[in-house]
Design a protein around this motif. Sequence first.
Motif, PDB file in Angstrom:
ATOM      1  N   ARG A   1       0.828  -1.203   0.000  1.00 23.27           N
ATOM      2  CA  ARG A   1       0.000   0.000   0.000  1.00 23.27           C
ATOM      3  C   ARG A   1       0.859   1.249   0.000  1.00 23.27           C
ATOM      4  O   ARG A   1       1.709   1.415  -0.847  1.00 23.27           O
ATOM      5  CB  ARG A   1      -0.974  -0.039   1.180  1.00 23.27           C
ATOM      6  CG  ARG A   1      -1.960  -1.171   1.082  1.00 23.27           C
ATOM      7  CD  ARG A   1      -3.000  -1.138   2.186  1.00 23.27           C
ATOM      8  NE  ARG A   1      -3.875  -2.284   2.059  1.00 23.27           N
ATOM      9  CZ  ARG A   1      -3.874  -3.292   2.919  1.00 23.27           C
ATOM     10  NH1 ARG A   1      -3.110  -3.257   3.988  1.00 23.27           N
ATOM     11  NH2 ARG A   1      -4.669  -4.305   2.727  1.00 23.27           N
ATOM     12  N   GLY A   2       0.718   2.125   0.976  1.00 22.13           N
ATOM     13  CA  GLY A   2       1.465   3.376   1.012  1.00 22.13           C
ATOM     14  C   GLY A   2       2.926   3.211   1.411  1.00 22.13           C
ATOM     15  O   GLY A   2       3.677   4.180   1.405  1.00 22.13           O
ATOM     16  N   LEU A   3       3.350   2.004   1.746  1.00 27.58           N
ATOM     17  CA  LEU A   3       4.726   1.768   2.156  1.00 27.58           C
ATOM     18  C   LEU A   3       5.653   1.405   0.987  1.00 27.58           C
ATOM     19  O   LEU A   3       6.856   1.279   1.178  1.00 27.58           O
ATOM     20  CB  LEU A   3       4.780   0.642   3.203  1.00 27.58           C
ATOM     21  CG  LEU A   3       4.031   0.906   4.507  1.00 27.58           C
ATOM     22  CD1 LEU A   3       4.022  -0.344   5.368  1.00 27.58           C
ATOM     23  CD2 LEU A   3       4.701   2.059   5.247  1.00 27.58           C
ATOM     24  N   HIS A   4       5.078   1.237  -0.184  1.00 28.51           N
ATOM     25  CA  HIS A   4       5.875   0.763  -1.323  1.00 28.51           C
ATOM     26  C   HIS A   4       7.044   1.684  -1.659  1.00 28.51           C
ATOM     27  O   HIS A   4       8.196   1.244  -1.725  1.00 28.51           O
ATOM     28  CB  HIS A   4       4.967   0.575  -2.549  1.00 28.51           C
ATOM     29  CG  HIS A   4       5.683  -0.045  -3.692  1.00 28.51           C
ATOM     30  ND1 HIS A   4       6.076   0.679  -4.790  1.00 28.51           N
ATOM     31  CD2 HIS A   4       6.105  -1.316  -3.894  1.00 28.51           C
ATOM     32  CE1 HIS A   4       6.695  -0.119  -5.640  1.00 28.51           C
ATOM     33  NE2 HIS A   4       6.729  -1.333  -5.118  1.00 28.51           N
ATOM     34  N   GLU A   5       6.791   2.955  -1.851  1.00 25.75           N
ATOM     35  CA  GLU A   5       7.866   3.890  -2.206  1.00 25.75           C
ATOM     36  C   GLU A   5       8.882   4.061  -1.071  1.00 25.75           C
ATOM     37  O   GLU A   5      10.087   4.014  -1.317  1.00 25.75           O
ATOM     38  CB  GLU A   5       7.295   5.247  -2.645  1.00 25.75           C
ATOM     39  CG  GLU A   5       6.552   5.200  -3.980  1.00 25.75           C
ATOM     40  CD  GLU A   5       7.401   4.617  -5.115  1.00 25.75           C
ATOM     41  OE1 GLU A   5       8.602   4.952  -5.225  1.00 25.75           O
ATOM     42  OE2 GLU A   5       6.860   3.814  -5.894  1.00 25.75           O
ATOM     43  N   PRO A   6       8.429   4.254   0.178  1.00 23.69           N
ATOM     44  CA  PRO A   6       9.413   4.345   1.263  1.00 23.69           C
ATOM     45  C   PRO A   6      10.260   3.062   1.386  1.00 23.69           C
ATOM     46  O   PRO A   6      11.448   3.121   1.676  1.00 23.69           O
ATOM     47  CB  PRO A   6       8.573   4.566   2.523  1.00 23.69           C
ATOM     48  CG  PRO A   6       7.277   5.116   2.036  1.00 23.69           C
ATOM     49  CD  PRO A   6       7.072   4.542   0.668  1.00 23.69           C
ATOM     50  N   TRP A   7       9.624   1.900   1.160  1.00 23.51           N
ATOM     51  CA  TRP A   7      10.358   0.625   1.224  1.00 23.51           C
ATOM     52  C   TRP A   7      11.443   0.575   0.152  1.00 23.51           C
ATOM     53  O   TRP A   7      12.590   0.213   0.429  1.00 23.51           O
ATOM     54  CB  TRP A   7       9.385  -0.544   1.076  1.00 23.51           C
ATOM     55  CG  TRP A   7      10.043  -1.878   0.937  1.00 23.51           C
ATOM     56  CD1 TRP A   7      10.055  -2.673  -0.166  1.00 23.51           C
ATOM     57  CD2 TRP A   7      10.800  -2.578   1.923  1.00 23.51           C
ATOM     58  NE1 TRP A   7      10.772  -3.826   0.083  1.00 23.51           N
ATOM     59  CE2 TRP A   7      11.242  -3.777   1.369  1.00 23.51           C
ATOM     60  CE3 TRP A   7      11.151  -2.282   3.241  1.00 23.51           C
ATOM     61  CZ2 TRP A   7      12.013  -4.699   2.063  1.00 23.51           C
ATOM     62  CZ3 TRP A   7      11.920  -3.210   3.944  1.00 23.51           C
ATOM     63  CH2 TRP A   7      12.339  -4.385   3.347  1.00 23.51           C
ATOM     64  N   LEU A   8      11.091   0.947  -1.061  1.00 24.10           N
ATOM     65  CA  LEU A   8      12.076   0.932  -2.150  1.00 24.10           C
ATOM     66  C   LEU A   8      13.215   1.918  -1.869  1.00 24.10           C
ATOM     67  O   LEU A   8      14.383   1.610  -2.113  1.00 24.10           O
ATOM     68  CB  LEU A   8      11.411   1.253  -3.483  1.00 24.10           C
ATOM     69  CG  LEU A   8      10.432   0.202  -4.022  1.00 24.10           C
ATOM     70  CD1 LEU A   8       9.807   0.685  -5.335  1.00 24.10           C
ATOM     71  CD2 LEU A   8      11.113  -1.143  -4.207  1.00 24.10           C
TER      72      LEU A   8
END
Length: 185
Positions: A20-27
């Motif tokens: 969800r909203g964690l995809h970009e911060p995770w990458l």
Amino acid sequence: MGDLPTPKWRRPRQITVDLRGLHEPWLAWCKAQSLKPSDAVRRAIAKLVSGPVPAQSSLMVLVAERPTIRHEIALTASEQGRVAAMAEADGLSITKWIVALIRARLTGTAQFGQEELEALAQSNLQMLAIGRNLNALAKAANMRGGAGAQEARDIRDLEAEIRSHVAKVSNLMTGNAARWRLHGE
């Protein structure tokens, strides 16, 4: 809700997670750590299920395997010079030296250069000669009887320890030349 059937394209050990909203911060986090997202997830799961991330000693060498995967690395000029000098000092090509470095880290086992292998081979030959001499002494002590019988047993025990040591060194030398496949792949 029941479990959905596993799609045919999916590997049996693969997990799919909607970040969800964690995809970009995770990458971004993975990039900052110089990790592939899948490697980072494996590390996190390993830490959760077994405490600390498994140490190098938890990897086991299973069977010899021919290397088939190539990776390109970029070194600075000074790194290249040092690697070349160290590889030459160990009697290895740069590629073999880098592979030995990686294997030593992954398996926790010694990786020897050509000079070290030759020294170990010479050491083993000398140890075997000592073992033969001990065997002759044990036979002579055994023939004396009495206290000589105990002496013969002690000498034979020492000879057995030498044979065991020679076998361990031989295994290290053989393993040094082998191609590795690690447990858990």
